[in-house]
Design a protein around this motif. Sequence first.
Motif, PDB file in Angstrom:
ATOM      1  N   TRP A 118      12.483 -22.272  49.169  1.00 15.90           N
ATOM      2  CA  TRP A 118      11.758 -21.070  49.592  1.00 15.90           C
ATOM      3  C   TRP A 118      12.609 -19.816  49.550  1.00 15.90           C
ATOM      4  O   TRP A 118      12.123 -18.738  49.837  1.00 15.90           O
ATOM      5  CB  TRP A 118      11.196 -21.257  51.007  1.00 15.90           C
ATOM      6  CG  TRP A 118      10.092 -22.252  51.080  1.00 15.90           C
ATOM      7  CD1 TRP A 118       9.413 -22.801  50.025  1.00 15.90           C
ATOM      8  CD2 TRP A 118       9.535 -22.832  52.250  1.00 15.90           C
ATOM      9  NE1 TRP A 118       8.476 -23.685  50.473  1.00 15.90           N
ATOM     10  CE2 TRP A 118       8.521 -23.718  51.844  1.00 15.90           C
ATOM     11  CE3 TRP A 118       9.788 -22.680  53.608  1.00 15.90           C
ATOM     12  CZ2 TRP A 118       7.773 -24.463  52.734  1.00 15.90           C
ATOM     13  CZ3 TRP A 118       9.031 -23.419  54.498  1.00 15.90           C
ATOM     14  CH2 TRP A 118       8.043 -24.296  54.067  1.00 15.90           C
ATOM     15  N   ALA A 119      13.892 -19.976  49.273  1.00 18.81           N
ATOM     16  CA  ALA A 119      14.814 -18.835  49.226  1.00 18.81           C
ATOM     17  C   ALA A 119      14.702 -18.003  50.501  1.00 18.81           C
ATOM     18  O   ALA A 119      14.640 -16.777  50.455  1.00 18.81           O
ATOM     19  CB  ALA A 119      14.534 -17.985  48.001  1.00 18.81           C
ATOM     20  N   PRO A 121      16.612 -17.632  53.839  1.00 15.17           N
ATOM     21  CA  PRO A 121      17.137 -16.913  52.681  1.00 15.17           C
ATOM     22  C   PRO A 121      17.834 -17.903  51.753  1.00 15.17           C
ATOM     23  O   PRO A 121      18.129 -19.018  52.170  1.00 15.17           O
ATOM     24  CB  PRO A 121      18.159 -15.966  53.318  1.00 15.17           C
ATOM     25  CG  PRO A 121      18.684 -16.771  54.474  1.00 15.17           C
ATOM     26  CD  PRO A 121      17.544 -17.616  54.965  1.00 15.17           C
ATOM     27  N   PRO A 122      18.132 -17.522  50.502  1.00 17.90           N
ATOM     28  CA  PRO A 122      18.779 -18.466  49.585  1.00 17.90           C
ATOM     29  C   PRO A 122      20.213 -18.792  49.991  1.00 17.90           C
ATOM     30  O   PRO A 122      20.722 -19.872  49.674  1.00 17.90           O
ATOM     31  CB  PRO A 122      18.736 -17.762  48.229  1.00 17.90           C
ATOM     32  CG  PRO A 122      18.441 -16.336  48.516  1.00 17.90           C
ATOM     33  CD  PRO A 122      17.753 -16.260  49.840  1.00 17.90           C
ATOM     34  N   ALA A 123      20.877 -17.848  50.681  1.00 24.21           N
ATOM     35  CA  ALA A 123      22.252 -18.084  51.138  1.00 24.21           C
ATOM     36  C   ALA A 123      22.581 -17.039  52.196  1.00 24.21           C
ATOM     37  O   ALA A 123      21.819 -16.089  52.383  1.00 24.21           O
ATOM     38  CB  ALA A 123      23.236 -17.986  49.971  1.00 24.21           C
ATOM     39  N   CYS A 124      23.706 -17.223  52.864  1.00 19.75           N
ATOM     40  CA  CYS A 124      24.119 -16.230  53.863  1.00 19.75           C
ATOM     41  C   CYS A 124      24.329 -14.883  53.185  1.00 19.75           C
ATOM     42  O   CYS A 124      24.906 -14.817  52.093  1.00 19.75           O
ATOM     43  CB  CYS A 124      25.435 -16.666  54.505  1.00 19.75           C
ATOM     44  SG  CYS A 124      25.215 -18.001  55.667  1.00 19.75           S
ATOM     45  N   ALA A 125      23.865 -13.839  53.812  1.00 20.48           N
ATOM     46  CA  ALA A 125      24.070 -12.465  53.333  1.00 20.48           C
ATOM     47  C   ALA A 125      23.436 -12.214  51.968  1.00 20.48           C
ATOM     48  O   ALA A 125      23.915 -11.403  51.187  1.00 20.48           O
ATOM     49  CB  ALA A 125      25.565 -12.122  53.285  1.00 20.48           C
ATOM     50  N   VAL A 126      22.361 -12.945  51.670  1.00 18.45           N
ATOM     51  CA  VAL A 126      21.601 -12.699  50.437  1.00 18.45           C
ATOM     52  C   VAL A 126      20.155 -12.440  50.861  1.00 18.45           C
ATOM     53  O   VAL A 126      19.550 -13.276  51.537  1.00 18.45           O
ATOM     54  CB  VAL A 126      21.656 -13.895  49.466  1.00 18.45           C
ATOM     55  CG1 VAL A 126      20.850 -13.590  48.202  1.00 18.45           C
ATOM     56  CG2 VAL A 126      23.087 -14.233  49.115  1.00 18.45           C
ATOM     57  N   GLY A 127      19.622 -11.319  50.458  1.00 17.39           N
ATOM     58  CA  GLY A 127      18.276 -10.953  50.870  1.00 17.39           C
ATOM     59  C   GLY A 127      17.236 -11.933  50.337  1.00 17.39           C
ATOM     60  O   GLY A 127      17.357 -12.452  49.228  1.00 17.39           O
ATOM     61  N   GLU A 128      16.224 -12.180  51.154  1.00 12.20           N
ATOM     62  CA  GLU A 128      15.169 -13.089  50.690  1.00 12.20           C
ATOM     63  C   GLU A 128      14.035 -12.289  50.055  1.00 12.20           C
ATOM     64  O   GLU A 128      13.835 -11.119  50.378  1.00 12.20           O
ATOM     65  CB  GLU A 128      14.647 -13.918  51.855  1.00 12.20           C
ATOM     66  CG  GLU A 128      14.094 -13.110  53.003  1.00 12.20           C
ATOM     67  CD  GLU A 128      13.700 -14.017  54.142  1.00 12.20           C
ATOM     68  OE1 GLU A 128      12.677 -14.685  54.003  1.00 12.20           O
ATOM     69  OE2 GLU A 128      14.407 -14.062  55.156  1.00 12.20           O
ATOM     70  N   PRO A 129      13.272 -12.928  49.163  1.00 11.77           N
ATOM     71  CA  PRO A 129      12.200 -12.204  48.475  1.00 11.77           C
ATOM     72  C   PRO A 129      10.962 -11.952  49.338  1.00 11.77           C
ATOM     73  O   PRO A 129      10.124 -11.156  48.973  1.00 11.77           O
ATOM     74  CB  PRO A 129      11.859 -13.109  47.286  1.00 11.77           C
ATOM     75  CG  PRO A 129      12.325 -14.464  47.679  1.00 11.77           C
ATOM     76  CD  PRO A 129      13.444 -14.289  48.651  1.00 11.77           C
ATOM     77  N   HIS A 130      10.864 -12.638  50.490  1.00 17.01           N
ATOM     78  CA  HIS A 130       9.660 -12.497  51.297  1.00 17.01           C
ATOM     79  C   HIS A 130       9.672 -11.204  52.107  1.00 17.01           C
ATOM     80  O   HIS A 130      10.706 -10.786  52.611  1.00 17.01           O
ATOM     81  CB  HIS A 130       9.537 -13.687  52.257  1.00 17.01           C
ATOM     82  CG  HIS A 130       9.758 -14.998  51.569  1.00 17.01           C
ATOM     83  ND1 HIS A 130       8.807 -15.588  50.779  1.00 17.01           N
ATOM     84  CD2 HIS A 130      10.845 -15.809  51.506  1.00 17.01           C
ATOM     85  CE1 HIS A 130       9.301 -16.726  50.287  1.00 17.01           C
ATOM     86  NE2 HIS A 130      10.536 -16.872  50.708  1.00 17.01           N
TER      87      HIS A 130
END
Length: 266
Positions: A118-119, A121-130
């Motif tokens: 679901w990304a 979030p995909p990783a720490c400190a990476v913005g999610e698309p939702h």
Amino acid sequence: MSALASSTGRARISARTLRTDRWWLPPLMTFLGLMAFVVYGLVRTFMNQWYWVPEHNYLAPFFSPCLSAACVPGSSHFGQPFPDLGWLIPPPIFVLPFVLGFRLTCYYYRKAYYRAFWASPPACAVGEPHGRYTGETRFPLIMQNVHRYFFYAAMLVAAVLTYDTVIAFKGTDGGVGVGLGTLLMVVNVVLLWSYTLSCHSCRHLIGGRLNHFSKHPVRYWLWTKITWLNGKHMLLAWCSLASVALVDLYVMLVAAGTITDPRLFN
Ligand code: FES
């Protein structure tokens, strides 16, 4: 409400992330690993054959316990309470909701598939698309709270697989014997118990809600052991997932006559 809790937004930077490392690699590996297991599980479930080796009592873990009238003779150690419902509902379907429910609601797997699928979030400190984030506060994700009940079911399934392993010490002449399959089943069941007992719910069950550890020395001792195991929960989650699939594959190959089970004795 604290300033942090009432904060409405994230850092206002246009870049999705400022990370320069390969942050996408772990979620990608997780995605591939879990997908491989899901595809294997689906194929295996609907294949619906080659799961029982009567000579050595090897039962493939995907088909244990085999509770349907469709199960091959000898493979149902706990009766057949369910009727044969045809190819669309093969025997593993009756147990799958409990096994799958335990893994799907597991605290570690939640982190893994929220990131990888679901990304979010995909990783720490990476913005999610939702655009919106509601966490596990609404249906369906609020159902993740039933994890502790799946834990009880998982204990039962682990006990059943332990039984399967004990009866797999069957020799060619009907006495005691050990083959490669027996050893693989032992490793699998040890990993499954380790994963199950390292569960966060188990740790809480043993040592949670105690005001004084000093008044409960046995529970405290158990809690320290489970805490140690709990620190390895991610590793155990992957190892037990892989071992279930590998033992299943091994039993399938032996049952199909593709390979012969090497015997250590008898
Ligand atoms: Fe992973 Fe319970 S937290 S199995």
